[in-house]
Write a protein that holds these residues in place. Sequence first.
Motif, mmCIF file in Angstrom:
data_model
loop_
_atom_site.group_PDB
_atom_site.id
_atom_site.type_symbol
_atom_site.label_atom_id
_atom_site.label_comp_id
_atom_site.label_asym_id
_atom_site.label_seq_id
_atom_site.Cartn_x
_atom_site.Cartn_y
_atom_site.Cartn_z
ATOM 1 N N ALA A 24 0.833 -1.204 0.000
ATOM 2 C CA ALA A 24 0.000 0.000 0.000
ATOM 3 C C ALA A 24 0.870 1.258 0.000
ATOM 4 N N PHE A 25 1.935 1.262 0.784
ATOM 5 C CA PHE A 25 2.827 2.417 0.841
ATOM 6 C C PHE A 25 3.513 2.647 -0.502
ATOM 7 N N VAL A 26 4.014 1.589 -1.123
ATOM 8 C CA VAL A 26 4.672 1.712 -2.421
ATOM 9 C C VAL A 26 3.675 2.180 -3.478
ATOM 10 N N SER A 27 2.471 1.667 -3.437
ATOM 11 C CA SER A 27 1.441 2.105 -4.389
ATOM 12 C C SER A 27 1.112 3.584 -4.208
ATOM 13 N N ALA A 28 0.998 4.024 -2.969
ATOM 14 C CA ALA A 28 0.709 5.443 -2.706
ATOM 15 C C ALA A 28 1.872 6.323 -3.163
ATOM 16 N N ALA A 29 3.100 5.885 -2.918
ATOM 17 C CA ALA A 29 4.267 6.663 -3.361
ATOM 18 C C ALA A 29 4.321 6.735 -4.880
ATOM 19 N N LEU A 30 4.016 5.648 -5.539
ATOM 20 C CA LEU A 30 3.993 5.629 -7.003
ATOM 21 C C LEU A 30 2.905 6.560 -7.539
ATOM 22 N N ALA A 31 1.748 6.575 -6.904
ATOM 23 C CA ALA A 31 0.670 7.467 -7.325
ATOM 24 C C ALA A 31 1.084 8.933 -7.156
ATOM 25 N N VAL A 32 1.778 9.249 -6.069
ATOM 26 C CA VAL A 32 2.250 10.619 -5.844
ATOM 27 C C VAL A 32 3.256 11.018 -6.920
ATOM 28 N N VAL A 33 4.158 10.120 -7.274
ATOM 29 C CA VAL A 33 5.153 10.419 -8.306
ATOM 30 C C VAL A 33 4.478 10.647 -9.652
ATOM 31 N N THR A 36 2.613 13.970 -9.608
ATOM 32 C CA THR A 36 3.569 15.078 -9.656
ATOM 33 C C THR A 36 4.079 15.285 -11.076
ATOM 34 N N ALA A 37 4.406 14.198 -11.756
ATOM 35 C CA ALA A 37 4.883 14.301 -13.141
ATOM 36 C C ALA A 37 3.796 14.862 -14.057
ATOM 37 N N MET A 38 2.576 14.442 -13.875
ATOM 38 C CA MET A 38 1.479 14.952 -14.706
ATOM 39 C C MET A 38 1.237 16.436 -14.441
ATOM 40 N N THR A 39 1.285 16.837 -13.191
ATOM 41 C CA THR A 39 1.098 18.243 -12.845
ATOM 42 C C THR A 39 2.206 19.098 -13.435
ATOM 43 N N SER A 41 3.964 18.432 -16.078
ATOM 44 C CA SER A 41 3.769 18.453 -17.531
ATOM 45 C C SER A 41 2.701 19.468 -17.926
ATOM 46 N N VAL A 42 1.593 19.477 -17.215
ATOM 47 C CA VAL A 42 0.510 20.429 -17.515
ATOM 48 C C VAL A 42 0.974 21.866 -17.270
ATOM 49 N N ALA A 43 1.710 22.091 -16.193
ATOM 50 C CA ALA A 43 2.209 23.435 -15.899
ATOM 51 C C ALA A 43 3.199 23.895 -16.964
ATOM 52 N N ASP A 44 4.037 22.989 -17.453
ATOM 53 C CA ASP A 44 4.992 23.328 -18.507
ATOM 54 C C ASP A 44 4.268 23.683 -19.807
ATOM 55 N N GLU A 45 3.249 22.905 -20.158
ATOM 56 C CA GLU A 45 2.471 23.202 -21.365
ATOM 57 C C GLU A 45 1.737 24.540 -21.234
ATOM 58 N N ALA A 46 1.218 24.842 -20.058
ATOM 59 C CA ALA A 46 0.536 26.117 -19.850
ATOM 60 C C ALA A 46 1.512 27.284 -19.977
ATOM 61 N N SER A 47 2.715 27.105 -19.473
ATOM 62 C CA SER A 47 3.734 28.146 -19.594
ATOM 63 C C SER A 47 4.085 28.385 -21.057
ATOM 64 N N ARG A 48 4.255 27.314 -21.812
ATOM 65 C CA ARG A 48 4.557 27.461 -23.245
ATOM 66 C C ARG A 48 3.410 28.136 -23.988
ATOM 67 N N ALA A 49 2.177 27.792 -23.640
ATOM 68 C CA ALA A 49 1.027 28.415 -24.285
ATOM 69 C C ALA A 49 0.987 29.913 -23.973
ATOM 70 N N GLY A 50 1.285 30.281 -22.742
ATOM 71 C CA GLY A 50 1.327 31.700 -22.368
ATOM 72 C C GLY A 50 2.385 32.460 -23.134
ATOM 73 N N GLU A 51 3.564 31.840 -23.303
ATOM 74 C CA GLU A 51 4.629 32.482 -24.078
ATOM 75 C C GLU A 51 4.216 32.647 -25.541
#
Length: 108
Positions: A24-33, A36-39, A41-51
């Motif tokens: 359960a702990f490993v699954s939760a840590a994997l979900a957090v990772v 985090t990666a998806m967030t 990625s979305v923030a990077d795409e939003a920054s590029r769109a703003g530029e």
Amino acid sequence: MQPASTDRDDAAMRFSFDSQVITAFVSAALAVVVLTAMTWSVADEASRAGESVAHSHEVLNGLARIRGDTLQIELSSQNFRLSATRPSCRNGIRALPAASCCWRRFAG
């Protein structure tokens, strides 16, 4: 013999519980990772769109300025052709370097 099997059963249940907690702990840590990666990625795409939007506005403003300078040059040129006086042509001559500078910046 009864107590020995109870000890084995307790050890097996404890191992099973420990492995479930670790899983359960490993699954939760994997979900957090992954989240985090998806967030990121979305923030990077939003920054590029703003530029990209900012650059588009900059290009549109430059084109509007070029259009205004070109119109000023054309009107001064027409005024010079009608009146044949030097002062009427000076406004167009003053606008010419600004228009050519802007044009070179966007064309090149």
